[in-house]
Scaffold this motif. Structure first.
Motif, mmCIF file in Angstrom:
data_model
loop_
_atom_site.group_PDB
_atom_site.id
_atom_site.type_symbol
_atom_site.label_atom_id
_atom_site.label_comp_id
_atom_site.label_asym_id
_atom_site.label_seq_id
_atom_site.Cartn_x
_atom_site.Cartn_y
_atom_site.Cartn_z
ATOM 1 N N ALA A 8 19.565 -65.227 2.494
ATOM 2 C CA ALA A 8 19.536 -66.322 1.766
ATOM 3 C C ALA A 8 20.632 -67.338 2.083
ATOM 4 C CB ALA A 8 19.584 -65.887 0.134
ATOM 5 N N MET A 9 20.815 -67.282 3.313
ATOM 6 C CA MET A 9 21.957 -68.316 3.774
ATOM 7 C C MET A 9 21.315 -69.524 4.111
ATOM 8 S SD MET A 9 24.612 -66.763 6.438
ATOM 9 C CE MET A 9 25.154 -68.429 6.770
ATOM 10 N N ALA A 50 21.132 -69.152 9.459
ATOM 11 C CA ALA A 50 21.491 -70.651 8.728
ATOM 12 C C ALA A 50 20.297 -71.263 8.939
ATOM 13 C CB ALA A 50 22.628 -71.101 8.943
ATOM 14 N N LEU A 69 27.420 -75.908 16.003
ATOM 15 C CA LEU A 69 28.650 -75.365 16.632
ATOM 16 C C LEU A 69 28.441 -74.293 17.809
ATOM 17 C CD1 LEU A 69 31.845 -75.475 16.751
ATOM 18 C CD2 LEU A 69 31.875 -73.936 14.738
ATOM 19 N N PRO A 128 31.945 -68.687 15.474
ATOM 20 C CA PRO A 128 32.849 -69.647 15.488
ATOM 21 C C PRO A 128 34.309 -69.292 15.331
ATOM 22 C CG PRO A 128 31.184 -69.771 13.679
ATOM 23 C CD PRO A 128 31.106 -68.380 14.035
ATOM 24 N N GLN A 145 27.055 -75.719 11.572
ATOM 25 C CA GLN A 145 27.242 -74.384 12.066
ATOM 26 C C GLN A 145 26.378 -73.970 13.312
ATOM 27 O OE1 GLN A 145 26.320 -70.826 9.483
ATOM 28 N NE2 GLN A 145 28.574 -70.383 10.089
ATOM 29 N N VAL A 186 26.985 -67.043 12.792
ATOM 30 C CA VAL A 186 27.720 -66.639 11.559
ATOM 31 C C VAL A 186 29.036 -66.280 11.962
ATOM 32 C CG1 VAL A 186 27.979 -65.817 9.455
ATOM 33 C CG2 VAL A 186 25.652 -66.835 10.009
ATOM 34 N N LEU A 195 26.331 -78.242 6.176
ATOM 35 C CA LEU A 195 27.186 -77.131 6.739
ATOM 36 C C LEU A 195 26.263 -76.102 7.618
ATOM 37 C CD1 LEU A 195 29.195 -75.592 3.463
ATOM 38 C CD2 LEU A 195 29.953 -76.700 5.394
ATOM 39 N N ALA A 196 25.051 -75.974 7.297
ATOM 40 C CA ALA A 196 24.187 -75.337 8.351
ATOM 41 C C ALA A 196 23.913 -75.998 9.496
ATOM 42 C CB ALA A 196 22.735 -74.699 7.399
#
Ligand code: SF4
Lengths: 467, 204
Positions: free
Chosen positions: A412-413, A64, A85, A38, A82, A35, A78-79
């Motif tokens: 809670a991501m 995530a 990445l 990046p 991420q 998180v 998205l998760a």
């Protein structure tokens, strides 16, 4: 001159010092997660910079990541991106990376100590405020932002202003059913959410000496909830016994030399602290938060405050707002509050001892039919250890879900999230508005208390439940 | 980094203590890996109802505070998570200065890396500035002289550490500074540390 542990660690890492307490500090190691990194790596790329010491860093995804169905690709695009990445950045910059299927994967603050990556006497940072956890080993460890992460990657240093020192001495025996979590909630309540701002807290005293490393980590973990970026505990035999034989800890002659050096890591008897505070552990009861800031807690036998009795108008408004969000009446008793969810996990309480404590309660009953309860081990190693001890079976048979490691409902991501208005007994560290989902209501407590709440269907005193 | 000298602007009042970075930038948006274009997410839960409709009473939605470049906030603003997104979203929404009695330390450091000036004032001054902001009066934040000037011309001093102030005034990039001036000192430290604690360098 006599110095505190903090001052010794600070002095040993000064690359450049100035008389006004601002120094360029050498950073020995950093932990990297998906998180806060990046943008740091992007910054390096944009400036055409490399990583000064790739071996000084360790990367792992935790925030995530899903805690079930790990066999499938991550559902949330998205998760998924991420997490991918992080792997790509680690590869491009030659940084060690533990992938989602690596048996060592877990929450940064759980795996650092577990692998022996965290060691006494070092400076350690991470783009995460709970980096204070690692201070339990006598390491100068603190959370930083993404820009500072970039600075550490590129230069292995950070410019910092020296903190003031606060000695928190804890004496007395913890009562039955009272844990390090209750201790840290008491500390945060005593200091208030801003009491530690600008300070490095050193925890000492017989109660701290008697804590396991897991307990010490819980204590240091929540220092940030009182505003202090760092918690510290001088390393001792308990520390060395925990670290010996860990995969990334020194071994052989190197270990002996390290331990000898680490023994000097303690505040001198005549060292002067900017502030001192004493706490009697014997007076502490299991604690539960009633509000939306971690300093808003009370003994489980207590009640939410009445804003009308607040000391100031500002306090009155603060309490009223928290009670409104939490759906509590002024003076409402905590015991007996019906809950919908239970979360056992996080970097505060997702270690093996925490799961043992929760399982010790869980084995005596079944999760109330109205409650959804999940157990999320802090790391792969914690999960395997728990399974070897049969804790997973105890949890499952009692009606808890047994998940894969990660931050999960602490933030809670990922896809673990509460519905608006749901009330949760949680072993995590933040009861902020929306932390576990929009409108969700979080009550922080110890693992044993959370397990007891799961069985009862409401907040209950684990000391009664144990009888 | 963008430099900062002096700014006269509308200030939005955000009373209430402990406005944490989860409120400033909710966790679920942390999956976004970009640093720019985050303005939409600032105070999302306070700004938008569940159906996405703007909440008219929230200060940053009120017409009087469009174009606000200063926030006047309650104690301990930016406490909690280290997420720098909290600063990026504020900067993207046009904020250049935040005023409070105290800040989350990591948030405060992050502000200074993103051209946002954190201004610390006493509780009495904060109350006066909150009142000014509530009346829609402009404030001036002058970093060069380290004063906040109220619209009644009263000047209130504040302090920022010298190195942070200089970096903001000059728009310096911290990493550049260190690489340009301290590379030799860093190497010297590493050589010393390698001798003192060789176990920290195993595998290098
Ligand atoms: S478990 Fe919670 S507090 Fe700990 S690192 Fe993860 S999100 Fe942060």
């Amino acid at each position: 001159m006599a110095s505190t542990l903090y001052e010794k660690l600070w002095a040993a890492h000064e690359v450049e010092a100035s008389p006004d307490g601002v120094s360029l500090l050498y950073i020995d190691r950093s932990l990297i997660h998906e998180v806060s990194s990046p943008q740091a790596f992007e910054g390096l790329r944009a400036a055409g910079r490399g990583v000064r010491r790739p071996q000084a860093h360790l990367a792992v995804a935790d925030h995530a990541v899903p805690t079930r169905d790990r066999g499938r690709p991550i559902a949330d695009p998205l998760a998924r991106e991420q997490v991918a990445l992080l792997a790509a950045n680690a590869k491009a910059f030659h940084i060690r990376h533990l992938g989602l299927h690596d048996p060592r994967q877990g929450i940064v603050h759980v795996i650092g100590p577990e692998l022996g990556f965290t060691l006494p006497g070092m400076t350690l940072v991470c783009g995460d405020s709970h980096t204070s956890t690692h201070g339990a080993f006598g390491a100068l460890a603190f959370g930083i932002g993404a820009s500072e992460c970039e600075c550490v990657l590129a230069t292995q240093t950070l410019r910092q202003t020296r903190a003031k020192t606060l000695r928190l001495r804890i004496t007395g025996a913890l009562g039955l059913g009272v844990t390090a979590k209750d201790l840290t909630l008491s500390v945060v309540a005593a200091l208030g959410a801003t009491g530690g701002v600008g300070y490095a807290i050193e925890y000492c005293g017989e109660t701290v000496d008697g804590l396991s490393m897991e307990g010490r980590m819980t204590l240091c973990n929540m220092s940030i909830e009182a505003g202090a970026r760092m918690g510290l505990i001088a390393p001792d035999e308990t520390t060395f016994a925990y670290l010996k034989g860990r995969p990334m800890a020194p071994a052989g002659a190197s270990w002996d030399a390290a331990v000898e050096a680490w023994r000097a890591l303690r505040s001198d008897a005549s060292a002067v602290f900017d502030r001192t505070l004493d706490l009697d552990a014997g007076a502490i009861a299991p604690r539960v938060t009633w509000g939306t800031s971690p300093d808003q807690s009370a003994p489980v036998t207590g009640a939410a405050p009445d804003p009308a009795q607040a000391a100031s108008e500002a306090d009155r408004r603060k309490i009223a707002r928290a009670l409104d969000y939490m759906g509590l009446a002024p003076g409402e008793r905590l015991e007996g509050l019906a809950i919908d969810n239970v979360f056992i996990g996080s970097c505060t309480n997702g270690r093996i001892e925490d799961l043992r404590a929760a399982a010790g309660v869980a084995r005596r009953g079944r999760v109330d039919a109205r409650v959804t309860a999940i157990v999320v081990p802090g790391s792969g190693a914690v999960k395997r250890q728990a399974e070897a001890e049969g804790l997973d079976r105890i949890f499952r048979e009692a009606g808890f879900e047994w998940r894969d490691p990660g931050c999960s409902l602490c933030v809670a991501m990922n896809n673990d999230r509460l519905e608006p208005g749901k009330r949760c007994a949680s072993t995590s560290n933040r009861n902020f508005e929306g932390r576990q989902g929009i409108g969700a209501r979080t009550h922080l407590m110890s693992p044993a208390m959370a397990a007891a709440a799961a069985l009862a269907g409401h907040i209950t005193d684990v000391r009664q439940a144990s009888r | 980094m963008e430099s900062f000298h002096t700014l006269t602007a509308i200030a939005a009042p955000l009373p209430g203590a402990n406005i944490d970075t989860d409120i400033i930038f909710p966790a679920r948006f942390l999956l976004i890996t970009a640093k720019r274009g985050l303005r939409r997410y600032a105070f999302y839960e306070w700004r938008y109802a569940a159906d996405g409709a703007p909440i008219a009473e929230f200060v940053l939605n009120r017409p009087a505070y469009q174009g606000a470049e200063i926030l006047v906030a309650g104690d301990n603003f930016g406490c909690g998570s280290s997420r720098e997104q909290a600063c990026w979203t504020l900067r993207d929404a046009g904020i250049r200065a935040v005023i409070s009695t105290s800040f989350g330390e990591i948030f405060r450091a992050n502000c200074c890396k993103n051209g946002i000036v954190p201004v610390t004032v006493s509780p009495e001054v904060l109350q006066a500035l909150l009142d000014d902001a509530a009346r829609g009066e402009v404030l001036t934040v002058d970093l060069e002289s380290q004063v906040v000037v109220r619209s009644n011309s009263e000047r209130i001093g504040f302090l920022l550490e010298g190195w942070r102030r200089e970096a903001l005034l000059n728009g310096w990039d911290e990493v550049d500074l260190i690489l340009n001036s301290s590379t030799a000192a860093i190497a010297a430290h590493e050589a010393r540390a390698r001798r003192a604690s060789p176990w920290l360098f195993e595998g290098d």
